[in-house]
Enzyme design. Structure first.
Site, PDB file in Angstrom:
ATOM      1  NE  ARG A  39      15.578  -2.114 -40.987  1.00  0.00           N
ATOM      2  CZ  ARG A  39      14.873  -3.220 -41.148  1.00  0.00           C
ATOM      3  NH1 ARG A  39      14.550  -3.633 -42.357  1.00  0.00           N
ATOM      4  NH2 ARG A  39      14.495  -3.932 -40.106  1.00  0.00           N
ATOM      5  CE  LYS A 200       2.054 -15.333 -34.485  1.00  0.00           C
ATOM      6  NZ  LYS A 200       1.706 -14.137 -35.259  1.00  0.00           N
ATOM      7  N   GLY A 357      11.587  -4.358 -34.506  1.00  0.00           N
ATOM      8  CA  GLY A 357      10.177  -4.667 -34.774  1.00  0.00           C
ATOM      9  C   GLY A 357       9.202  -3.620 -34.262  1.00  0.00           C
ATOM     10  N   GLY A 380      13.350  -9.740 -36.049  1.00  0.00           N
ATOM     11  CA  GLY A 380      13.566 -11.187 -35.951  1.00  0.00           C
ATOM     12  C   GLY A 380      14.957 -11.531 -35.478  1.00  0.00           C
TER      13      GLY A 380
END
Length: 400
Positions: A39, A200, A357, A380
């Site tokens: 990053r 999920k 992610g 996200g």
């Protein structure tokens, strides 16, 4: 949505101007040492541009979840050290965020100087998007540059709040993220294959819906596949399922059929007696067809037939977007599905976009990173982008 309608660092004169630059330096640190500086490296193009064009650079970022108070564990000191190394010049590390040390140093900056504020989340006002805190941050600068794609989906003080007080533009990283993903969603080269995984289904409801309108083939693996399999009337044993979403899955299958889209689900499954504990423990698996999972067994990865089916869809694709692993990829025995999909994407000639992610982590760990066109820096944020939502940190920037 496309970043081209937002101003970038190249659209303004930065010479001699104090620029508050929001980066995503939320990097993993162990015993004071950064274990992955991706990053930080991603932010360097914007930082170098500002330094080379004579800006006075005030960097800021959050790290971890210090809950609004000072916590040495989440200090950005290791980050300042790493940026100094990459830039080849001293980056001053402030002792505070909006205190005396930060303000006096900001006031004394020369053209081309760089300083780093302490963790923006050391103040409760950051996550609350408190206007007073935003105003204090903004008071040190004349221009705001947002280059933190990883937090662009959060309306926090240092990502969105400061734009009320300063002209606001984006840096190169945000520009790249939005252009590459925006083009893939708005005008992809076809066939366009979207691959979704992860546990999920609730996290991906709107993503599934949005992608079914845009892609040609939607591939679904990971824990979320079992809710679809149950919706088809299959026996799924002890596998992960969200019973509140069965009707939704039926609707999505109907939608795919009505729109002439392919929806691919696992045709065979790696099963075990229970979830591995600890997660990387040795585990006995066997493979069965997806409609024949025994009542006392749990599906934990896609099987070899499914790997071949998914790889086949990927081979013919011109654009691939992938978000979420195919199984419990932290376990060597249950990583096969994720590895095979990563391999297929890496070997394909397509434009390949990995949506941050877990999938980004998997691709990096497996050594396929340099074979992908683009690996998003935000999990996200890229998910919300794939949903078709407007990201507050980007919406708040000045239009061209």
């Amino acid at each position: 949505m496309n970043a081209l309608n937002k101003k970038t660092v190249e659209d303004i004169d930065v010479k001699g101007k104090k620029c508050l630059v929001r980066c995503d330096f939320n990097v993993p640190v162990k015993d004071g040492v950064i274990t992955d500086d991706k990053r930080i490296r991603e932010a360097m193009k914007t930082i170098r541009y500002l330094v080379d064009h004579g800006a006075k650079v005030i960097l800021c970022s959050h790290m971890g979840k210090p809950k609004g108070e000072f916590n040495e564990k989440y200090s950005l000191k290791p980050v300042a050290k790493r940026i100094s190394e990459l830039l080849g010049k001293e980056v001053y590390m402030c002792k505070d965020v909006i205190g005396e040390d930060a303000k006096s140093h900001a006031a004394a900056l020369n053209d081309g100087d760089v300083m780093l504020l302490e963790n923006t989340r050391f103040h409760a006002g950051e996550e609350k998007n408190d206007p007073e805190y935003s105003k204090e941050l903004a008071s040190m600068a004349e221009i705001f540059v947002n280059d933190a794609f990883g937090t662009a989906h959060r309306a926090h003080a240092s990502t969105a709040g400061v734009t009320a007080y300063l002209p606001a533009v984006c840096g190169y990283l945000i520009q790249k993220e939005i252009e590459i993903m925006g083009k893939a969603l708005e005008a992809p080269e076809r066939p366009f294959v979207a691959i979704l995984g992860g546990a999920k289904i609730a996290d991906k409801l709107n993503v599934i819906n949005n992608l079914l309108e845009k892609c040609d083939t939607l591939v679904i693996g990971g824990g979320m596949a079992f809710t679809f399999l149950k919706a088809m009337g299959y026996e799924i044993g002890k596998s992960l399922v969200d019973d509140t979403k069965i009707e939704y899955c039926k609707d999505m299958m109907k939608k795919a059929e009505a729109n002439g889209k392919k929806l691919l689900l696992p045709i065979d499954t790696a099963i075990a007696a229970s979830f591995p504990d600890p997660i990387d423990a040795e585990i006995d698996v066997s493979y069965v067809d997806s409609d024949k999972i025994p009542a006392n067994m749990e599906g934990l990865d896609i099987g070899p037939k499914t790997c071949a089916l998914f790889a086949d869809a990927i081979k013919s694709a011109k654009t691939v977007i992938w978000n979420g692993p195919m199984g419990v990829f932290e376990n060597p025995t249950l990583a096969k599905g994720t590895i095979e999909v990563a391999k297929a994407v890496a070997e394909s000639e397509c434009v390949s976009i990995i949506g941050g992610g877990d999938s980004a982590a998997a691709v990096e760990q497996l050594g396929f990173a340099d074979k992908m066109t683009h690996i998003s820096t935000g999990g996200g944020a890229s998910l919300e982008f794939l949903e078709g939502l407007e990201l507050p940190g980007i919406a708040a920037l000045n239009d061209k």
